[in-house]
Enzyme design. Structure first.
Site, PDB file in Angstrom:
ATOM      1  N   CYS A  65       0.876  -1.176   0.000  1.00  0.00           N
ATOM      2  CA  CYS A  65       0.000   0.000   0.000  1.00  0.00           C
ATOM      3  C   CYS A  65       0.909   1.220   0.000  1.00  0.00           C
ATOM      4  CB  CYS A  65      -0.986  -0.026   1.172  1.00  0.00           C
ATOM      5  SG  CYS A  65      -0.249   0.100   2.806  1.00  0.00           S
ATOM      6  N   GLY A  70      -0.975   0.108   6.595  1.00  0.00           N
ATOM      7  CA  GLY A  70      -2.365  -0.347   6.581  1.00  0.00           C
ATOM      8  C   GLY A  70      -2.475  -1.790   6.117  1.00  0.00           C
ATOM      9  N   HIS A  98      13.348 -16.325  11.819  1.00  0.00           N
ATOM     10  CA  HIS A  98      13.058 -16.370  13.259  1.00  0.00           C
ATOM     11  C   HIS A  98      11.566 -16.335  13.572  1.00  0.00           C
ATOM     12  CE1 HIS A  98      17.225 -14.856  14.833  1.00  0.00           C
ATOM     13  NE2 HIS A  98      17.354 -15.680  13.806  1.00  0.00           N
TER      14      HIS A  98
HETATM   15  C1  RB5 Z   1      -4.061   5.259   0.358  1.00  0.00           C
HETATM   16  O1  RB5 Z   1      -4.084   6.587  -0.014  1.00  0.00           O
HETATM   17  C2  RB5 Z   1      -3.159   5.056   1.575  1.00  0.00           C
HETATM   18  O2  RB5 Z   1      -3.780   5.572   2.701  1.00  0.00           O
HETATM   19  C3  RB5 Z   1      -2.830   3.588   1.758  1.00  0.00           C
HETATM   20  O3  RB5 Z   1      -2.223   3.125   0.604  1.00  0.00           O
HETATM   21  C4  RB5 Z   1      -1.833   3.211   2.833  1.00  0.00           C
HETATM   22  O4  RB5 Z   1      -0.734   4.061   2.855  1.00  0.00           O
HETATM   23  C5  RB5 Z   1      -2.340   2.897   4.152  1.00  0.00           C
HETATM   24  O5  RB5 Z   1      -1.575   2.429   5.016  1.00  0.00           O
END
Ligand code: RB5
Length: 148
Positions: A65, A70, A98
């Site tokens: 991401c 996230g 590990h």
């Molecule tokens: C998307 O804009 C962003 O919030 C997502 O890709 C990520 O960075 C979340 O952890």
């Protein structure tokens, strides 16, 4: 191995690097999207990758991401998934050896393509040291899944 790879729009450019790196290393890939730069939700792609591993359609996964955070939080909500964001090769290797990490999380807006390839190489060339302290700790982690 077969490697499931997924990203949201923030990780999409790095997903292409991940796919080609994994293939160059001689592994099979399972590309679970996203496929366009339209805004999407990272938990959906963490879920697709985690599900592929749980259902044994893939051996390991890579989720990307924007930050890697996230995707990592979401992937770790799935029983049997041990995900970590690693932006250094020591952690990418040791996380497997590990800690039995089976999903590598990357931040597509944080790292470049060369580092991503090195991280993937370290992740895929490592194996869990399935014995002694490492095994005991991994079993303790697994037992947490059933207690909370
Ligand atoms: C998307 O804009 C962003 O919030 C997502 O890709 C990520 O960075 C979340 O952890």
């Amino acid at each position: 191995m077969r490697i499931a790879i997924g990203s949201d729009h923030g990780g999409l450019p790095l997903k292409e690097t991940a796919l080609s790196t994994v293939r160059k290393l001689g592994h099979e890939t399972l590309d679970l999207g996203t496929f366009t730069d339209e805004s999407v939700d990272y938990p959906d792609f963490a879920e697709k990758v985690g599900q592929a591993i749980v259902e044994q359609r893939a051996d390991r996964g890579i989720v990307i991401c924007g930050s890697g955070v996230g995707a990592c939080i979401a992937a770790n909500k799935i029983k049997g998934i041990y995900a970590a964001i690693c932006h250094d090769t020591y952690s990418a290797r040791q996380g497997v050896e590990h800690d039995n990490m089976n999903v590598l999380c990357l931040g597509g807006r944080v790292i470049g393509t060369e580092l991503a390839s090195e991280l993937i190489r370290a992740f895929l060339s490592a194996s869990f040291l399935n014995t002694g302290n490492y095994l005991r700790r991994a079993e303790k982690v697994k037992s947490l899944e059933n207690r909370f």
